[in-house]
Structures are given as C-alpha cells and as structure tokens.
Scaffold this active site. Structure first.
Site, mmCIF file in Angstrom:
data_model
loop_
_atom_site.group_PDB
_atom_site.id
_atom_site.type_symbol
_atom_site.label_atom_id
_atom_site.label_comp_id
_atom_site.label_asym_id
_atom_site.label_seq_id
_atom_site.Cartn_x
_atom_site.Cartn_y
_atom_site.Cartn_z
ATOM 1 N N ASP A 112 0.826 -1.214 0.000
ATOM 2 C CA ASP A 112 0.000 0.000 0.000
ATOM 3 C C ASP A 112 0.860 1.264 0.000
ATOM 4 O O ASP A 112 1.935 1.294 0.609
ATOM 5 C CB ASP A 112 -0.904 -0.020 1.242
ATOM 6 C CG ASP A 112 -2.029 1.001 1.154
ATOM 7 O OD1 ASP A 112 -2.296 1.514 0.046
ATOM 8 O OD2 ASP A 112 -2.648 1.282 2.199
ATOM 9 N N GLY A 149 0.339 5.518 -4.433
ATOM 10 C CA GLY A 149 -0.218 6.820 -4.807
ATOM 11 C C GLY A 149 0.347 7.933 -3.937
ATOM 12 O O GLY A 149 0.733 8.996 -4.435
ATOM 13 N N TRP A 192 3.134 7.880 -2.243
ATOM 14 C CA TRP A 192 4.566 8.012 -2.538
ATOM 15 C C TRP A 192 4.745 8.969 -3.718
ATOM 16 O O TRP A 192 5.604 9.865 -3.686
ATOM 17 C CB TRP A 192 5.145 6.630 -2.872
ATOM 18 C CG TRP A 192 6.614 6.619 -3.161
ATOM 19 C CD1 TRP A 192 7.621 6.383 -2.282
ATOM 20 C CD2 TRP A 192 7.239 6.852 -4.446
ATOM 21 N NE1 TRP A 192 8.839 6.446 -2.914
ATOM 22 C CE2 TRP A 192 8.633 6.740 -4.242
ATOM 23 C CE3 TRP A 192 6.773 7.137 -5.728
ATOM 24 C CZ2 TRP A 192 9.560 6.904 -5.278
ATOM 25 C CZ3 TRP A 192 7.686 7.303 -6.757
ATOM 26 C CH2 TRP A 192 9.063 7.186 -6.518
ATOM 27 N N HIS A 248 3.164 3.450 -9.027
ATOM 28 C CA HIS A 248 2.952 2.025 -9.317
ATOM 29 C C HIS A 248 4.195 1.416 -9.963
ATOM 30 O O HIS A 248 4.561 0.276 -9.687
ATOM 31 C CB HIS A 248 1.722 1.837 -10.207
ATOM 32 C CG HIS A 248 0.429 2.238 -9.540
ATOM 33 N ND1 HIS A 248 0.136 1.898 -8.240
ATOM 34 C CD2 HIS A 248 -0.633 2.957 -9.983
ATOM 35 C CE1 HIS A 248 -1.059 2.376 -7.905
ATOM 36 N NE2 HIS A 248 -1.533 3.043 -8.944
ATOM 37 N N SER A 278 -7.130 -5.185 -5.863
ATOM 38 C CA SER A 278 -8.289 -5.756 -5.167
ATOM 39 C C SER A 278 -9.516 -5.702 -6.062
ATOM 40 O O SER A 278 -9.547 -4.955 -7.056
ATOM 41 C CB SER A 278 -8.554 -4.983 -3.873
ATOM 42 O OG SER A 278 -9.118 -3.727 -4.181
ATOM 43 N N GLU A 319 -12.077 -4.231 -5.446
ATOM 44 C CA GLU A 319 -12.576 -2.841 -5.364
ATOM 45 C C GLU A 319 -11.753 -1.889 -6.247
ATOM 46 O O GLU A 319 -12.231 -0.830 -6.637
ATOM 47 C CB GLU A 319 -12.534 -2.324 -3.922
ATOM 48 C CG GLU A 319 -13.528 -2.992 -2.974
ATOM 49 C CD GLU A 319 -13.109 -4.391 -2.543
ATOM 50 O OE1 GLU A 319 -11.885 -4.665 -2.508
ATOM 51 O OE2 GLU A 319 -13.996 -5.221 -2.271
ATOM 52 N N LEU A 364 10.613 -20.888 -4.408
ATOM 53 C CA LEU A 364 9.816 -19.787 -3.855
ATOM 54 C C LEU A 364 8.448 -19.849 -4.526
ATOM 55 O O LEU A 364 8.361 -19.995 -5.744
ATOM 56 C CB LEU A 364 10.477 -18.439 -4.151
ATOM 57 C CG LEU A 364 9.642 -17.213 -3.760
ATOM 58 C CD1 LEU A 364 9.558 -17.064 -2.247
ATOM 59 C CD2 LEU A 364 10.225 -15.939 -4.371
ATOM 60 N N SER A 424 -8.220 -4.941 4.789
ATOM 61 C CA SER A 424 -8.847 -4.566 3.516
ATOM 62 C C SER A 424 -9.199 -5.764 2.635
ATOM 63 O O SER A 424 -8.868 -5.790 1.451
ATOM 64 C CB SER A 424 -7.953 -3.587 2.745
ATOM 65 O OG SER A 424 -7.842 -2.377 3.454
HETATM 66 C C1 FPP Z 1 -1.574 0.357 -3.443
HETATM 67 O O1 FPP Z 1 -1.203 1.690 -3.529
HETATM 68 C C2 FPP Z 1 -1.089 -0.383 -4.579
HETATM 69 C C3 FPP Z 1 -1.844 -0.860 -5.601
HETATM 70 C C4 FPP Z 1 -3.313 -0.697 -5.702
HETATM 71 C C5 FPP Z 1 -1.249 -1.578 -6.700
HETATM 72 C C6 FPP Z 1 -0.063 -2.440 -6.371
HETATM 73 C C7 FPP Z 1 0.732 -2.578 -7.590
HETATM 74 C C8 FPP Z 1 2.047 -2.695 -7.619
HETATM 75 C C9 FPP Z 1 2.898 -2.803 -6.430
HETATM 76 C C10 FPP Z 1 2.670 -2.717 -8.939
HETATM 77 C C11 FPP Z 1 3.222 -4.021 -9.309
HETATM 78 C C12 FPP Z 1 2.263 -5.097 -9.203
HETATM 79 C C13 FPP Z 1 2.088 -6.048 -10.117
HETATM 80 C C14 FPP Z 1 1.197 -7.204 -9.785
HETATM 81 C C15 FPP Z 1 2.725 -6.011 -11.416
HETATM 82 P P1 FPP Z 1 -2.334 2.784 -3.716
HETATM 83 O O2 FPP Z 1 -2.440 3.090 -5.156
HETATM 84 O O3 FPP Z 1 -3.590 2.314 -3.082
HETATM 85 O O4 FPP Z 1 -1.672 3.964 -2.930
HETATM 86 P P2 FPP Z 1 -2.394 5.080 -2.092
HETATM 87 O O5 FPP Z 1 -3.200 4.372 -1.030
HETATM 88 O O6 FPP Z 1 -1.242 5.837 -1.511
HETATM 89 O O7 FPP Z 1 -3.213 5.879 -3.030
#
Ligand code: FPP
Length: 237
Positions: free
Chosen positions: A16, A19, A21, A33, A61, A63, A127, A192
């Site tokens: 998490d 965004g 970051w 991302h 997710s 959602e 793994l 979540s």
């Molecule tokens: C949560 O951060 C992250 C995600 C919804 C996506 C996770 C995806 C990656 C780590 C990229 C690589 C993954 C794959 C499977 C290739 P957020 O967007 O909810 O951040 P925020 O809560 O700060 O807005």
C-alpha cells in the site's frame, strides 16, 4: 548466547501507498505504481535470500476496478509488462507463480499470460509467489461456500461433514499454507479484504513506509518482529 531466528514459511503483503509516494514527489500515480513494481522485484529477491518459501502479495483488489479508468489501464499495463518480462527470471530462480482472484474481468491476453506463466513454473518449488489480483477475501469465501453448497445439493457431500478444512480446500489458496505474517505498508492498519480466512492466526506487521520504499531490510525487520511475538493459537502460552 546465540538466538535462533525462525523464518516464517509464508509472508503475505498488502503493498500500500504507491499513490501517496508519488504525490509526495509531485509525480503521477502511475510513477508510484512503477516504483511499486520495482519494490516487488526487490522483495521477491529478498524473500528468496531469506529462505521464505511462500510470498503472497496483494496487487489489485476487486474494489480497485472502481478506480479511474486511466489508472486501471496503467495497472493492467504494468501487469502485462510484469508477466512478460519477469517470468523467465522467476523461472530461472526456481519460483512458482500463482495468480489468485477473479480472472473473468481481465483482457483475454492477460488471462493467457497468467496461464502461460503458471504452466511454465508449475514444477518449481524454491519460492512460491502468489499474486492476488482482482482478489477479494469475502468473494473467495462466498465462492467456496457456494461450491460446497452445490456439492451438497447434488448429493455429493454430506452437509454434516463440512468443516473448516473442507472450506479451506475450496479457496484459491487450497494448496498454500496459511500466512505466518501479514505485512501492510503505508501506515494503514487494516486487512482490507485480503486473505480474511487464511490470516486467522497470522501476525500482523504494519510498516510506516510507502510500498515503493520497501525492501529486503524491511522484510528482515518483519521477520524479527515475527520472532518477538509469541504465537499461542488461542491456547495458554
Ligand atoms: C496500493 O497503492 C497499490 C496498488 C493498488 C497496486 C499495487 C501494484 C504494484 C505494487 C505494482 C506491481 C504489481 C504487479 C502485480 C505487477 P495505492 O495506489 O492504493 O496507494 P495510495 O493508497 O497511496 O493511493
């Protein structure tokens, strides 16, 4: 005096904070991302080096389909790229890839990439990397309950024989051990809808960093935190 460190068999992560970051740097969410995908790469390597056998990560997710179309496209693009570019390396490292979640909403090419990646790596066991994508824990439990009910209605299953093991056996994760540790980054302290059934006895470790900043040393810290906790499974210590 030496202390022995127990390596958790299965570590699960809610990745998490991509965004936030990006926002903290004045960058578009897609940049977060992309860095998140780099953090995932580091974490997979780190898990292998630490001897963690099972790593499950929440990538998208059920959602998350409600996010703006552009962001969903970005995430799907990243997934495509990831499945194409990383799989040979994962295979060479002896990793087995599984994807859990509802595939029916993916574009057909992504469904095919997932199937190819799973087929290619099926024989590996060093793994076990599981990507939870289009995944929701409640939906998973509902689907398992529905499958049991269908078998019972068809006379193939005695309802009285339904127990926790029977339900576990119908989950996406039927052939994975329960996670010993669930890590969530970004300071949020929630599951979540991630591995709700499977995390009944998991140690929860919350890390105050955004996911793109996560790496092997954070994984090591979580292993040490896990070692400091006393797991009693409801019994007396
Ligand atoms: C949560 O951060 C992250 C995600 C919804 C996506 C996770 C995806 C990656 C780590 C990229 C690589 C993954 C794959 C499977 C290739 P957020 O967007 O909810 O951040 P925020 O809560 O700060 O807005």
């Amino acid at each position: 005096m030496s202390t022995t460190v127990t390596t958790p068999t299965h570590v699960a992560i809610v990745m998490d904070g991509n965004g936030r970051w990006a926002r903290a740097r004045g960058l578009p969410r897609a940049a977060g991302h992309r860095q998140g995908a780099e953090a995932l790469r580091r974490t997979i390597t780190g898990a292998g080096e630490l001897g963690i056998r099972y790593l499950t990560v929440f990538g998208f997710s059920s959602e998350n389909w409600n996010r703006p179309a552009g962001e969903v496209q970005d995430l799907m693009g990243l997934m495509r790229h990831y499945l194409r570019s990383e799989i040979a390396d994962l295979h060479a490292k002896g990793a087995r890839l599984r994807v859990i979640g509802d595939r029916s909403r993916f574009d057909p090419d992504i469904v095919a990439l997932i199937a190819n990646a799973e087929d290619l790596t099926r024989g590996n066991d060093k793994l076990n990397l599981t990507l939870a994508i289009s995944y929701g824990g409640r939906d998973e439990i509902v689907a398992a309950a529905r499958a049991l009910a269908a078998d019972a209605a068809a006379g193939k299953l005695d309802p009285k024989s339904i127990d926790a093991a029977a339900l576990t056996g119908r989950l996406f994760t039927a052939d994975l051990p329960d996670p010993d540790v669930v890590i969530r980054t970004s300071g949020e302290k929630r599951l979540s809808n991630f591995l709700l059934w499977q995390s009944a006895y998991s140690e929860l470790v919350f890390v105050d960093k955004y996911w793109p900043d996560f790496g092997k040393s954070d994984l090591e810290d979580a292993v040490h935190e896990f070692n400091r906790r006393e797991r009693r499974y409801g019994a007396v210590g």
